[in-house]
Scaffold this active site. Structure first.
Site, PDB file in Angstrom:
ATOM      1  N   GLU A  41       0.363  -1.324  -0.005  1.00  0.00           N
ATOM      2  CA  GLU A  41       0.273   0.064   0.144  1.00  0.00           C
ATOM      3  C   GLU A  41       1.091   0.954   0.184  1.00  0.00           C
ATOM      4  O   GLU A  41       1.990   1.398   1.336  1.00  0.00           O
ATOM      5  CB  GLU A  41      -0.647   0.247   1.242  1.00  0.00           C
ATOM      6  CG  GLU A  41      -1.545   1.308   1.504  1.00  0.00           C
ATOM      7  CD  GLU A  41      -3.643   1.088   1.930  1.00  0.00           C
ATOM      8  OE1 GLU A  41      -3.291   0.570   2.423  1.00  0.00           O
ATOM      9  OE2 GLU A  41      -3.753   2.506   1.867  1.00  0.00           O
ATOM     10  N   GLU A  66       5.444   5.438   3.495  1.00  0.00           N
ATOM     11  CA  GLU A  66       4.313   6.918   2.983  1.00  0.00           C
ATOM     12  C   GLU A  66       5.364   7.074   4.393  1.00  0.00           C
ATOM     13  O   GLU A  66       6.405   6.667   4.800  1.00  0.00           O
ATOM     14  CB  GLU A  66       3.338   6.077   4.597  1.00  0.00           C
ATOM     15  CG  GLU A  66       3.014   7.613   5.382  1.00  0.00           C
ATOM     16  CD  GLU A  66       2.131   8.241   3.894  1.00  0.00           C
ATOM     17  OE1 GLU A  66       1.401   8.065   3.328  1.00  0.00           O
ATOM     18  OE2 GLU A  66       2.420   9.467   4.444  1.00  0.00           O
ATOM     19  N   ASP A  93      10.107   7.438   0.213  1.00  0.00           N
ATOM     20  CA  ASP A  93       9.346   7.902  -1.028  1.00  0.00           C
ATOM     21  C   ASP A  93       9.146   6.834  -1.726  1.00  0.00           C
ATOM     22  O   ASP A  93       9.951   6.010  -2.236  1.00  0.00           O
ATOM     23  CB  ASP A  93      10.018   8.627  -1.436  1.00  0.00           C
ATOM     24  CG  ASP A  93       9.990   8.766  -3.099  1.00  0.00           C
ATOM     25  OD1 ASP A  93       8.764   9.018  -3.975  1.00  0.00           O
ATOM     26  OD2 ASP A  93      10.734   8.975  -4.069  1.00  0.00           O
ATOM     27  N   ASP A 116      -2.537  11.955  -3.554  1.00  0.00           N
ATOM     28  CA  ASP A 116      -2.587  13.091  -3.430  1.00  0.00           C
ATOM     29  C   ASP A 116      -2.599  13.866  -4.884  1.00  0.00           C
ATOM     30  O   ASP A 116      -2.512  14.184  -5.915  1.00  0.00           O
ATOM     31  CB  ASP A 116      -1.655  14.371  -3.108  1.00  0.00           C
ATOM     32  CG  ASP A 116      -0.880  13.927  -1.628  1.00  0.00           C
ATOM     33  OD1 ASP A 116      -1.726  14.247  -0.741  1.00  0.00           O
ATOM     34  OD2 ASP A 116       0.239  13.435  -1.643  1.00  0.00           O
ATOM     35  N   ASP A 152     -11.061  10.691  -5.217  1.00  0.00           N
ATOM     36  CA  ASP A 152     -12.096  11.595  -4.896  1.00  0.00           C
ATOM     37  C   ASP A 152     -11.688  12.875  -6.465  1.00  0.00           C
ATOM     38  O   ASP A 152     -13.316  13.480  -5.966  1.00  0.00           O
ATOM     39  CB  ASP A 152     -12.263  11.651  -3.831  1.00  0.00           C
ATOM     40  CG  ASP A 152     -11.848  12.543  -3.146  1.00  0.00           C
ATOM     41  OD1 ASP A 152     -10.326  12.826  -4.002  1.00  0.00           O
ATOM     42  OD2 ASP A 152     -11.912  12.934  -2.829  1.00  0.00           O
ATOM     43  N   THR A 187     -11.859   5.093   2.861  1.00  0.00           N
ATOM     44  CA  THR A 187     -10.361   5.856   4.145  1.00  0.00           C
ATOM     45  C   THR A 187     -10.971   6.851   4.984  1.00  0.00           C
ATOM     46  O   THR A 187     -11.522   7.704   4.337  1.00  0.00           O
ATOM     47  CB  THR A 187      -9.366   6.119   2.745  1.00  0.00           C
ATOM     48  OG1 THR A 187      -9.581   7.827   2.346  1.00  0.00           O
ATOM     49  CG2 THR A 187      -9.121   4.573   1.905  1.00  0.00           C
ATOM     50  N   LYS A 188      -9.670   7.570   5.614  1.00  0.00           N
ATOM     51  CA  LYS A 188      -9.839   8.623   5.524  1.00  0.00           C
ATOM     52  C   LYS A 188     -10.457   9.774   4.864  1.00  0.00           C
ATOM     53  O   LYS A 188     -11.179  10.388   5.443  1.00  0.00           O
ATOM     54  CB  LYS A 188      -8.993   9.089   6.704  1.00  0.00           C
ATOM     55  CG  LYS A 188      -8.742  10.090   8.308  1.00  0.00           C
ATOM     56  CD  LYS A 188      -7.475   9.578   9.340  1.00  0.00           C
ATOM     57  CE  LYS A 188      -7.980  11.466  10.050  1.00  0.00           C
ATOM     58  NZ  LYS A 188      -6.640  11.627  10.176  1.00  0.00           N
ATOM     59  N   PHE A 189      -9.501  10.462   4.402  1.00  0.00           N
ATOM     60  CA  PHE A 189      -9.074  10.595   3.101  1.00  0.00           C
ATOM     61  C   PHE A 189     -10.493  10.925   2.421  1.00  0.00           C
ATOM     62  O   PHE A 189     -11.133  11.746   1.363  1.00  0.00           O
ATOM     63  CB  PHE A 189      -7.634  10.948   2.771  1.00  0.00           C
ATOM     64  CG  PHE A 189      -7.865  12.284   1.325  1.00  0.00           C
ATOM     65  CD1 PHE A 189      -7.145  13.070   1.722  1.00  0.00           C
ATOM     66  CD2 PHE A 189      -8.220  11.501   0.005  1.00  0.00           C
ATOM     67  CE1 PHE A 189      -6.517  14.210   1.441  1.00  0.00           C
ATOM     68  CE2 PHE A 189      -8.061  13.406  -0.645  1.00  0.00           C
ATOM     69  CZ  PHE A 189      -7.293  14.260  -0.017  1.00  0.00           C
ATOM     70  N   GLU A 190     -10.738   9.758   2.157  1.00  0.00           N
ATOM     71  CA  GLU A 190     -12.143   9.287   1.262  1.00  0.00           C
ATOM     72  C   GLU A 190     -13.413  10.023   1.618  1.00  0.00           C
ATOM     73  O   GLU A 190     -14.202  10.682   1.304  1.00  0.00           O
ATOM     74  CB  GLU A 190     -12.499   7.937   0.736  1.00  0.00           C
ATOM     75  CG  GLU A 190     -13.866   7.849   0.274  1.00  0.00           C
ATOM     76  CD  GLU A 190     -13.796   6.582   0.044  1.00  0.00           C
ATOM     77  OE1 GLU A 190     -12.498   5.618   0.734  1.00  0.00           O
ATOM     78  OE2 GLU A 190     -14.298   5.347  -0.689  1.00  0.00           O
TER      79      GLU A 190
HETATM   80  C1  LIG Z   1      -4.327  12.291   0.162  1.00  0.00           C
HETATM   81  S1  LIG Z   1      -3.652  11.359   1.333  1.00  0.00           S
HETATM   82  C2  LIG Z   1      -4.739   9.343   1.442  1.00  0.00           C
HETATM   83  C3  LIG Z   1      -3.503   9.010   2.773  1.00  0.00           C
HETATM   84  C4  LIG Z   1      -4.772   7.545   2.821  1.00  0.00           C
HETATM   85  N1  LIG Z   1      -4.380   6.746   1.436  1.00  0.00           N
HETATM   86  C5  LIG Z   1      -6.288   8.166   2.733  1.00  0.00           C
HETATM   87  O1  LIG Z   1      -7.222   7.062   1.872  1.00  0.00           O
HETATM   88  O2  LIG Z   1      -7.241   8.407   3.542  1.00  0.00           O
HETATM   89  C6  LIG Z   1      -1.611  10.910  -0.011  1.00  0.00           C
HETATM   90  C7  LIG Z   1      -0.658  10.190   0.764  1.00  0.00           C
HETATM   91  O3  LIG Z   1       0.501   9.595   0.443  1.00  0.00           O
HETATM   92  C8  LIG Z   1       1.414  10.543   0.861  1.00  0.00           C
HETATM   93  N2  LIG Z   1       2.548  10.337  -0.118  1.00  0.00           N
HETATM   94  C9  LIG Z   1       2.608  11.283  -0.861  1.00  0.00           C
HETATM   95  N3  LIG Z   1       3.567  11.079  -1.885  1.00  0.00           N
HETATM   96  C10 LIG Z   1       4.121  10.330  -1.586  1.00  0.00           C
HETATM   97  C11 LIG Z   1       5.534   9.212  -1.957  1.00  0.00           C
HETATM   98  N4  LIG Z   1       6.363   9.322  -2.965  1.00  0.00           N
HETATM   99  N5  LIG Z   1       5.792   8.393  -1.268  1.00  0.00           N
HETATM  100  C12 LIG Z   1       5.371   7.494   0.135  1.00  0.00           C
HETATM  101  N6  LIG Z   1       4.075   8.347   0.580  1.00  0.00           N
HETATM  102  C13 LIG Z   1       3.477   9.277  -0.614  1.00  0.00           C
HETATM  103  C14 LIG Z   1       0.701  11.290   1.517  1.00  0.00           C
HETATM  104  O4  LIG Z   1       1.960  11.872   3.060  1.00  0.00           O
HETATM  105  C15 LIG Z   1       0.500  10.966   2.174  1.00  0.00           C
HETATM  106  O5  LIG Z   1       0.231  10.699   3.197  1.00  0.00           O
END
Ligand SMILES: C[S@@+](CC[C@H](N)C(=O)[O-])C[C@H]1O[C@@H](n2cnc3c(N)ncnc32)[C@H](O)[C@@H]1O
Length: 208
Positions: A41, A66, A93, A116, A152, A187-190
């Protein structure tokens, strides 16, 4: 980061964290001490969904990647509180992790839930999903392994669909978008997006 998240990292790091490594690939048999199917994930945020999925499928292994330290701390705490032994976390990353640390043809599935969206046009180049990254992900999938992305953000959903369609090693499991499969919790963001009236698009392609 909260005190609880800091403590979780200190106490549970050895158990759940896999340090980023540049020069050698992980051996999942050694990491999990089994040869169960392994799922990745990417961008698990605060970790709730990753932990919930790992708890629901103890016969699978999960690796979460993450970059957000508080989310990593919380994921470790949730994993310990749920008594999980089938999850590991890499705080780094995802582009580098997928390039350097994971073996080819090793994953049964890859989850990217609500990457994002970077809605402003001038920020689109920061979006995680692009042809090069998708190509890298296909190399990591076993035959018939799947790549599941949910968003979304409608215009990003269309872009993701087009990007995945361009990859000749992937085939869509639906005509275009699909229903949310039962293994994916909300998910939380959803939930935040749904409150704002957003729709959700799930996209699942298989390696062929
Ligand atoms: C919009 S949030 C969604 C979080 C979660 N999946 C949810 O749906 O609630 C996107 C997540 O991706 C992580 N993220 C963005 N670019 C990343 C990268 N290159 N490697 C690892 N994580 C990354 C961000 O830190 C953030 O926590």
């Amino acid at each position: 980061m909260s005190e609880g998240q800091k403590n979780a990292r200190q106490k549970l790091g050895d158990k759940y964290l896999l340090p980023f490594q540049l020069k050698s690939k992980l051996d999942f048999n050694t990491v999990f001490k089994n040869n169960n199917p392994t799922y990745l994930e990417i961008g698990f945020g605060m970790g709730d969904t990753a932990v919930e999925v790992a708890q629901s499928y103890p016969e699978h292994n999960y690796i979460g990647v993450e970059v957000h330290p508080p989310g990593v701390g919380r994921a470790l705490k949730l994993s310990e509180d749920s008594g999980l032994s089938n999850i590991r976390v890499i705080e780094h990353d995802a582009v580098e992790v997928t390039q350097h640390m994971l073996p080819q043809k090793s994953l049964s599935g890859i989850h990217i839930f609500f990457p994002d969206p970077w809605p402003k046009k001038r920020h689109h180049k920061r979006r995680l999903i692009n042809g090069e990254f998708v190509h890298q992900l296909t190399l990591l999938l076993m035959d018939a392994g799947y790549l599941h992305i949910a968003t979304d953000w409608e215009e990003y959903a269309e872009e993701i669909l087009a990007t995945l369609r361009e990859n000749h090693h992937l085939e869509n499991t639906a005509a275009d978008f699909c229903e949310r499969p039962s293994y994916r919790p909300t998910t939380k963001f959803e939930r935040r997006g749904l409150k704002l009236g957003h729709q959700v698009w799930d996209i699942i392609f298989r390696k062929c």
